[in-house]
Design a protein around this motif. Structure first.
Motif, PDB file in Angstrom:
ATOM      1  N   GLY A  42       0.825  -1.193   0.000  1.00  0.00           N
ATOM      2  CA  GLY A  42       0.000   0.000   0.000  1.00  0.00           C
ATOM      3  C   GLY A  42       0.858   1.241   0.000  1.00  0.00           C
ATOM      4  O   GLY A  42       2.093   1.180  -0.039  1.00  0.00           O
ATOM      5  N   GLN A  43       0.182   2.384   0.033  1.00  0.00           N
ATOM      6  CA  GLN A  43       0.871   3.664  -0.042  1.00  0.00           C
ATOM      7  C   GLN A  43       1.985   3.751   0.992  1.00  0.00           C
ATOM      8  O   GLN A  43       1.812   3.411   2.157  1.00  0.00           O
ATOM      9  CB  GLN A  43      -0.116   4.810   0.138  1.00  0.00           C
ATOM     10  CG  GLN A  43       0.483   6.116  -0.298  1.00  0.00           C
ATOM     11  CD  GLN A  43      -0.560   7.071  -0.846  1.00  0.00           C
ATOM     12  OE1 GLN A  43      -1.706   6.731  -1.055  1.00  0.00           O
ATOM     13  NE2 GLN A  43      -0.148   8.288  -1.095  1.00  0.00           N
ATOM     14  N   GLY A  44       3.169   4.163   0.516  1.00  0.00           N
ATOM     15  CA  GLY A  44       4.343   4.312   1.356  1.00  0.00           C
ATOM     16  C   GLY A  44       5.318   3.146   1.249  1.00  0.00           C
ATOM     17  O   GLY A  44       6.476   3.267   1.636  1.00  0.00           O
ATOM     18  N   ASP A  45       4.854   1.995   0.718  1.00  0.00           N
ATOM     19  CA  ASP A  45       5.756   0.848   0.558  1.00  0.00           C
ATOM     20  C   ASP A  45       6.717   1.094  -0.598  1.00  0.00           C
ATOM     21  O   ASP A  45       6.445   1.870  -1.510  1.00  0.00           O
ATOM     22  CB  ASP A  45       4.963  -0.438   0.302  1.00  0.00           C
ATOM     23  CG  ASP A  45       4.259  -0.939   1.552  1.00  0.00           C
ATOM     24  OD1 ASP A  45       4.777  -0.694   2.651  1.00  0.00           O
ATOM     25  OD2 ASP A  45       3.193  -1.567   1.414  1.00  0.00           O
ATOM     26  N   GLU A  46       7.850   0.401  -0.546  1.00  0.00           N
ATOM     27  CA  GLU A  46       8.888   0.537  -1.571  1.00  0.00           C
ATOM     28  C   GLU A  46       9.464  -0.821  -1.910  1.00  0.00           C
ATOM     29  O   GLU A  46       9.375  -1.741  -1.114  1.00  0.00           O
ATOM     30  CB  GLU A  46      10.035   1.420  -1.065  1.00  0.00           C
ATOM     31  CG  GLU A  46       9.646   2.832  -0.716  1.00  0.00           C
ATOM     32  CD  GLU A  46      10.844   3.644  -0.250  1.00  0.00           C
ATOM     33  OE1 GLU A  46      11.853   3.667  -0.976  1.00  0.00           O
ATOM     34  OE2 GLU A  46      10.752   4.243   0.827  1.00  0.00           O
ATOM     35  N   GLY A  47      10.073  -0.914  -3.104  1.00  0.00           N
ATOM     36  CA  GLY A  47      10.839  -2.105  -3.440  1.00  0.00           C
ATOM     37  C   GLY A  47      10.389  -2.820  -4.687  1.00  0.00           C
ATOM     38  O   GLY A  47       9.534  -2.343  -5.442  1.00  0.00           O
ATOM     39  N   PRO A  90     -12.942  -4.819  -4.136  1.00  0.00           N
ATOM     40  CA  PRO A  90     -13.116  -3.568  -3.400  1.00  0.00           C
ATOM     41  C   PRO A  90     -11.923  -2.632  -3.638  1.00  0.00           C
ATOM     42  O   PRO A  90     -10.769  -3.029  -3.493  1.00  0.00           O
ATOM     43  CB  PRO A  90     -13.178  -4.017  -1.934  1.00  0.00           C
ATOM     44  CG  PRO A  90     -13.706  -5.413  -1.999  1.00  0.00           C
ATOM     45  CD  PRO A  90     -13.102  -5.993  -3.252  1.00  0.00           C
ATOM     46  N   ALA A  91     -12.212  -1.418  -4.042  1.00  0.00           N
ATOM     47  CA  ALA A  91     -11.175  -0.444  -4.407  1.00  0.00           C
ATOM     48  C   ALA A  91     -10.564   0.170  -3.156  1.00  0.00           C
ATOM     49  O   ALA A  91     -10.867   1.297  -2.792  1.00  0.00           O
ATOM     50  CB  ALA A  91     -11.752   0.614  -5.336  1.00  0.00           C
ATOM     51  N   THR A  92      -9.681  -0.590  -2.522  1.00  0.00           N
ATOM     52  CA  THR A  92      -9.048  -0.152  -1.283  1.00  0.00           C
ATOM     53  C   THR A  92      -7.725   0.559  -1.521  1.00  0.00           C
ATOM     54  O   THR A  92      -7.239   1.249  -0.639  1.00  0.00           O
ATOM     55  CB  THR A  92      -8.767  -1.357  -0.372  1.00  0.00           C
ATOM     56  OG1 THR A  92      -7.860  -2.231  -1.053  1.00  0.00           O
ATOM     57  CG2 THR A  92     -10.043  -2.103  -0.017  1.00  0.00           C
ATOM     58  N   GLY A  93      -7.112   0.316  -2.680  1.00  0.00           N
ATOM     59  CA  GLY A  93      -5.782   0.856  -2.922  1.00  0.00           C
ATOM     60  C   GLY A  93      -4.686   0.024  -2.284  1.00  0.00           C
ATOM     61  O   GLY A  93      -3.526   0.384  -2.342  1.00  0.00           O
ATOM     62  N   LEU A  94      -5.062  -1.103  -1.693  1.00  0.00           N
ATOM     63  CA  LEU A  94      -4.091  -2.050  -1.129  1.00  0.00           C
ATOM     64  C   LEU A  94      -4.007  -3.251  -2.061  1.00  0.00           C
ATOM     65  O   LEU A  94      -5.033  -3.751  -2.525  1.00  0.00           O
ATOM     66  CB  LEU A  94      -4.521  -2.527   0.250  1.00  0.00           C
ATOM     67  CG  LEU A  94      -4.581  -1.480   1.344  1.00  0.00           C
ATOM     68  CD1 LEU A  94      -5.185  -2.079   2.612  1.00  0.00           C
ATOM     69  CD2 LEU A  94      -3.186  -0.940   1.629  1.00  0.00           C
ATOM     70  N   PHE A  95      -2.791  -3.715  -2.326  1.00  0.00           N
ATOM     71  CA  PHE A  95      -2.627  -4.914  -3.146  1.00  0.00           C
ATOM     72  C   PHE A  95      -2.367  -6.076  -2.192  1.00  0.00           C
ATOM     73  O   PHE A  95      -1.326  -6.176  -1.576  1.00  0.00           O
ATOM     74  CB  PHE A  95      -1.453  -4.765  -4.122  1.00  0.00           C
ATOM     75  CG  PHE A  95      -1.450  -5.818  -5.177  1.00  0.00           C
ATOM     76  CD1 PHE A  95      -2.162  -5.630  -6.353  1.00  0.00           C
ATOM     77  CD2 PHE A  95      -0.768  -7.000  -5.000  1.00  0.00           C
ATOM     78  CE1 PHE A  95      -2.179  -6.608  -7.333  1.00  0.00           C
ATOM     79  CE2 PHE A  95      -0.780  -7.984  -5.969  1.00  0.00           C
ATOM     80  CZ  PHE A  95      -1.483  -7.789  -7.144  1.00  0.00           C
ATOM     81  N   GLY A  96      -3.365  -6.932  -2.058  1.00  0.00           N
ATOM     82  CA  GLY A  96      -3.294  -8.059  -1.138  1.00  0.00           C
ATOM     83  C   GLY A  96      -3.962  -9.280  -1.742  1.00  0.00           C
ATOM     84  O   GLY A  96      -4.043  -9.411  -2.964  1.00  0.00           O
ATOM     85  N   PRO A  97      -4.465 -10.172  -0.897  1.00  0.00           N
ATOM     86  CA  PRO A  97      -5.020 -11.441  -1.376  1.00  0.00           C
ATOM     87  C   PRO A  97      -6.158 -11.295  -2.393  1.00  0.00           C
ATOM     88  O   PRO A  97      -6.229 -12.063  -3.344  1.00  0.00           O
ATOM     89  CB  PRO A  97      -5.529 -12.120  -0.105  1.00  0.00           C
ATOM     90  CG  PRO A  97      -4.757 -11.496   1.002  1.00  0.00           C
ATOM     91  CD  PRO A  97      -4.457 -10.095   0.562  1.00  0.00           C
ATOM     92  N   MET A  98      -7.032 -10.338  -2.203  1.00  0.00           N
ATOM     93  CA  MET A  98      -8.146 -10.183  -3.151  1.00  0.00           C
ATOM     94  C   MET A  98      -7.654  -9.716  -4.520  1.00  0.00           C
ATOM     95  O   MET A  98      -8.159 -10.167  -5.545  1.00  0.00           O
ATOM     96  CB  MET A  98      -9.195  -9.225  -2.578  1.00  0.00           C
ATOM     97  CG  MET A  98      -9.896  -9.786  -1.360  1.00  0.00           C
ATOM     98  SD  MET A  98     -11.060  -8.623  -0.630  1.00  0.00           S
ATOM     99  CE  MET A  98     -12.430  -8.819  -1.735  1.00  0.00           C
TER     100      MET A  98
END
Length: 128
Positions: A42-47, A90-98
């Motif tokens: 999510g926002q703030g992550d890097e790499g 769901p448009a959470t802006g997090l890239f995870g399991p869903m």
């Protein structure tokens, strides 16, 4: 950004992790496979994980910066939310399991269409 498959186009397609065979078939088709880590991004992550998400979103027509940044900022968040909305996640802006599950369904749907295309092409050629 019409490259992503709408949720209805992947109805009934498994969202389980891709098998090695499916990954090989997808790569053989000329498509780029993105091997995403299992962590939430999510926002703030890097790499490198962020770079893969950005490359994927670019390949689908959502990430529009000329270069990947390896930084999950507002541009990546917006691109991801647009893709999530288009594929029924769901448009959470997090890239995870869903989001990974939606990616798996899209790949499987594309593999199924490619497998069906040669059969339908052969039928067209055989028709008088």
């Amino acid at each position: 950004a019409a490259a992503a498959a709408p949720a209805a186009a992947t109805a009934g397609v498994s969202d389980a992790p891709l098998s090695r065979k499916e990954v090989r078939e997808y790569k053989r088709s000329g498509a780029k496979h993105f091997d995403f880590s299992s962590r939430f991004l999510g926002q703030g992550d890097e790499g490198a994980d962020v770079r893969r998400v950005q490359e994927f979103l670019r390949s689908e027509g959502y990430f529009t910066l000329a270069e990947t940044t390896k930084f999950f900022g507002p541009v990546t968040t917006t691109a991801l939310m647009r893709w999530q909305q288009d594929v029924g996640v769901p448009a959470t802006g997090l890239f995870g399991p869903m989001s990974r599950a939606a990616y798996n369904k899209i790949v499987r749907g594309r593999l199924a269409r490619e497998a069906a295309a040669p059969a339908s092409d052969a039928k067209k050629k055989a028709a008088p």
